[in-house]
Design an enzyme around this catalytic site. Sequence first.
Site, mmCIF file in Angstrom:
data_model
loop_
_atom_site.group_PDB
_atom_site.id
_atom_site.type_symbol
_atom_site.label_atom_id
_atom_site.label_comp_id
_atom_site.label_asym_id
_atom_site.label_seq_id
_atom_site.Cartn_x
_atom_site.Cartn_y
_atom_site.Cartn_z
ATOM 1 N N THR A 11 -63.197 47.523 20.678
ATOM 2 C CA THR A 11 -64.140 46.945 19.722
ATOM 3 C C THR A 11 -65.575 46.987 20.248
ATOM 4 O OG1 THR A 11 -64.781 44.798 18.787
ATOM 5 C CG2 THR A 11 -63.480 44.719 20.758
ATOM 6 N N ASP A 12 -66.532 46.936 19.328
ATOM 7 C CA ASP A 12 -67.945 46.854 19.730
ATOM 8 C C ASP A 12 -68.296 45.474 20.303
ATOM 9 O OD1 ASP A 12 -67.838 45.375 17.361
ATOM 10 O OD2 ASP A 12 -69.509 46.406 16.386
ATOM 11 N N GLU A 13 -67.392 44.484 20.097
ATOM 12 C CA GLU A 13 -67.724 43.120 20.515
ATOM 13 C C GLU A 13 -67.824 42.992 22.035
ATOM 14 O OE1 GLU A 13 -65.868 40.004 18.276
ATOM 15 O OE2 GLU A 13 -65.506 41.320 16.574
ATOM 16 N N TYR A 37 -61.915 36.410 22.796
ATOM 17 C CA TYR A 37 -61.400 37.685 22.266
ATOM 18 C C TYR A 37 -62.119 38.865 22.907
ATOM 19 C CZ TYR A 37 -61.144 41.723 19.121
ATOM 20 O OH TYR A 37 -61.012 42.999 18.630
ATOM 21 N N LYS A 96 -60.741 41.855 25.423
ATOM 22 C CA LYS A 96 -60.806 43.292 25.102
ATOM 23 C C LYS A 96 -61.627 44.027 26.171
ATOM 24 C CE LYS A 96 -59.407 45.301 22.029
ATOM 25 N NZ LYS A 96 -58.088 45.947 21.731
#
Length: 357
Positions: A136-138, A162, A166
């Site tokens: 993810t970009d997060e 989260y 990741k």
Amino acid sequence: MTILVTGGAGFIGSNFVLEWFKDAATSDEAVVNLDALTYAGNAENLSALSGDARHIFVRGDICERALLDHLLSEHRPRAIVHFAAESHVDRSIHGPGVFIKTNVEGTFTLLEAARDYWNTLGGDDKAKFRFHHVSTDEVYGSLKPADPPFAETHPYEPNSPYSASKAASDHLVRAWHHTYDLPVVTTNCSNNYGPYHFPEKLIPLMIVNALAGKPLPVYGDGQQIRDWLYVTDHCSAIRAVLARGRLGETYNVGGWNEKANIDIARTICVLLDELRPDAAGSYTRLITYVKDRPGHDRRYAIDARKIERELGWRPAETFETGIRKTVAWYLEHSDWVGRVQSGAYREWLAKNYEIRQ
Ligand code: NAD
Ligand code: TYD
């Protein structure tokens, strides 16, 4: 040939499996789909494949090493595409433990099983094997309004349990390539939306709440920005990276569609006003500002030039075409929505939204 997909009964994973069999380049190749069927997994998403010998569904956990070893030696996949994860930021705030378990320990267990399996391969099979990690970009943290979008070289600055879990999994994947030569590729994608999206996430939640005449909860001032990508575009990006991505590289995937949350809520209301008008008036009357998410990231945006330059990938949908398809899908699939709104779903809504009033 066969690939092993983890998490293929979730939102993106099930779209990926369905799209795999629609693409002429991949449709002959079997998929072993390993999914634990947590609250987010739904075998019904794959009902179109029932009786199809190309799809082998296995209910199981990526943390179970013996099961992974068994599946790899039995099916001898030429690639693993790893979606399985806990994926909802708000749930990670309420209960981070399972995020560490699945996203970190699960990815570690899968990497170790993949490494042992890959070491049994020889010649061409060994050279062509791929471990594709879906991320993810997060992991990059939060952008300020004038910052350029996230490139692959952006430092990792995860802010939620989260995104930290990741980020940890991305680091493990990188290290297994660097240390053991495991042939990995990683994609870091922006927010997805589309069919089969579990209605705890912003876009499907807004659609199903509006249709039920319930408040549309906008966190904080609603000015947080996400870069939205229609889910089948994410699936085509993964197929492109799996087929032609350079080993050990990461590719950022995004739709060039930065939108503030409040504008997403309004767009959905306007589409519903057109497609399912409500006698009580515009759905915008339901928009309700609620208490913000702790540590809420302000802005995500993806610089998707590397995947375009190297692999020729670009999204097929604009936000306007994608959101219209999505709203129409939810209008046509009220049975699916009804079935996923189980007791557990209602408990989650109570837990996440009562504290925001
Ligand atoms: P999801 O929550 O809808 O689905 C996750 C799936 O993984 C479910 O089917 C669940 O049953 C399964 N799963 C969970 N724990 C498992 C375990 N221990 N063993 C086996 N299966 C397990 O998630 P999603 O939105 O489809 O996201 C898929 C992947 O894509 C995740 O890795 C996520 O981080 C990443 N991603 C998501 C987005 C997004 O906008 N949704 C964007 C970028 C990247
Ligand atoms: P979400 O779909 O949970 O994805 P992520 O947090 O991974 O980006 O949320 C998207 C944005 O919408 C995020 O800024 C939080 C916001 N949001 C709301 O304003 N209200 C809601 O009820 C939800 C679920 C999210």
